[in-house]
Design an enzyme around this catalytic site. Structure first.
Site, mmCIF file in Angstrom:
data_model
loop_
_atom_site.group_PDB
_atom_site.id
_atom_site.type_symbol
_atom_site.label_atom_id
_atom_site.label_comp_id
_atom_site.label_asym_id
_atom_site.label_seq_id
_atom_site.Cartn_x
_atom_site.Cartn_y
_atom_site.Cartn_z
ATOM 1 N N ARG A 185 0.850 -1.203 0.000
ATOM 2 C CA ARG A 185 0.000 0.000 0.000
ATOM 3 C C ARG A 185 0.885 1.252 0.000
ATOM 4 O O ARG A 185 0.627 2.224 -0.678
ATOM 5 C CB ARG A 185 -0.897 0.049 1.237
ATOM 6 N N GLN A 215 -10.479 10.677 6.274
ATOM 7 C CA GLN A 215 -10.634 9.231 6.465
ATOM 8 C C GLN A 215 -9.494 8.495 5.769
ATOM 9 O O GLN A 215 -9.412 7.276 5.858
ATOM 10 C CB GLN A 215 -11.956 8.767 5.858
ATOM 11 N N HIS A 236 -8.686 7.492 10.501
ATOM 12 C CA HIS A 236 -8.429 6.063 10.316
ATOM 13 C C HIS A 236 -6.951 5.705 10.435
ATOM 14 O O HIS A 236 -6.537 4.639 10.006
ATOM 15 C CB HIS A 236 -8.985 5.598 8.958
ATOM 16 N N CYS A 267 12.508 -3.761 21.900
ATOM 17 C CA CYS A 267 11.975 -4.932 22.612
ATOM 18 C C CYS A 267 11.728 -6.148 21.713
ATOM 19 O O CYS A 267 11.398 -7.228 22.211
ATOM 20 C CB CYS A 267 10.689 -4.556 23.345
#
Ligand code: APR
Length: 234
Positions: free
Chosen positions: A64, A95, A113, A142
């Protein structure tokens, strides 16, 4: 075509959806050629998929990111950024997760979003990562898998972002919705809130939408053409 003088308004909210980015060539989700006709969201855009196979989900989001980086902001994005520079109070509520508004130079953006350009570590919080490829799939401190900071299917909307959006909707005296069908929650409720609190409401969309009746003015045109004209920026 209808034009407006931004100086006549104190507080302007621009609310953008997938149509805004589609004009730049960013692939849409639904319909012909849409992402969900090629991929199943159950396998790449929900928490369960991430828990099952984080690598696959991260690879999907990397694709994407590549697709978005191949696209450029259009005249509508630049018109909004220019408005933000000329007017003291402009808030963009989007959005879209592609960061196109920021690439065009806009600053005050509420990303309902989330964003393709952020990751979340369960221990160390948000990590900005803006390249084509993620720098790492795991946290350097971590070793936990990093989760895209995106509102996926079945996720709750981020409360802080939602509150910011509602605050702006209540304050604004001009609300302009651009490139959203307005049927997905919470978009459907936005013009209603803005109107109830006294804003003038304008919709820009080449198609009539289920929410068009809510608006004082509907401009049936593409965003890249309509926005520069609306603000006299051409
Ligand atoms: N300019 C303005 N509007 C456009 C343009 C354009 N150039 N091209 C298309 N549109 C309009 C379409 O007519 C349609 O009404 O954009 C709208 C896009 O609607 P949706 O695909 O439903 O997008 P959106 O409202 O943003 O969807 C909401 O659903 O899948 C989720 O998270 C995803 O953010 C998305 C959300």
């Amino acid at each position: 075509m209808q034009t407006i003088n931004p100086d006549e308004y104190q507080y302007i909210v621009l609310f953008t959806g997938a149509g805004m980015s589609a004009e730049s060539g960013v692939p849409t989700y639904r319909g012909r050629g849409g992402i969900w006709s090629e991929y199943r969201w159950e396998e790449c855009a929900c928490q369960e998929a991430f828990d099952r196979d984080p690598q696959k989900v991260l690879e999907f989001h990397e694709l994407r990111r590549q697709a978005v980086l191949e696209c450029q902001p259009h005249d509508g994005h630049f018109a909004i950024a220019e408005l933000g520079k000329r007017h003291p109070k402009v808030v963009i509520v989007t959005q879209n997760i592609d960061g196109m508004h920021q690439r065009a130079g806009s600053e005050n953006v509420v990303e309902l979003h989330g964003s393709l350009w952020r990751l979340r570590c369960p221990m160390h919080g948000i990590i900005e990562d803006i390249g084509e490829k993620y720098k790492s799939y795991k946290c350097e401190h971590c070793g936990n898998w990093l989760r895209p900071d995106i509102v996926w299917f079945r996720d709750m909307l981020d409360e802080y972002n939602m509150n910011q959006a509602i605050f702006a909707l209540r304050k604004c005296d001009l609300f302009i919705s651009i490139g959203t069908s307005g049927v997905v929650y919470p978009a459907a409720g936005f013009p209603k809130i803005a109107k109830e609190f006294g804003a003038k409401c304008i919709e820009i969309n080449p198609e009539q939408t289920e929410m068009s009746f809510m608006y004082d003015i509907t401009i049936q045109s593409a965003a890249g053409k309509a926005l520069p004209r609306l603000f006299h920026l051409t």
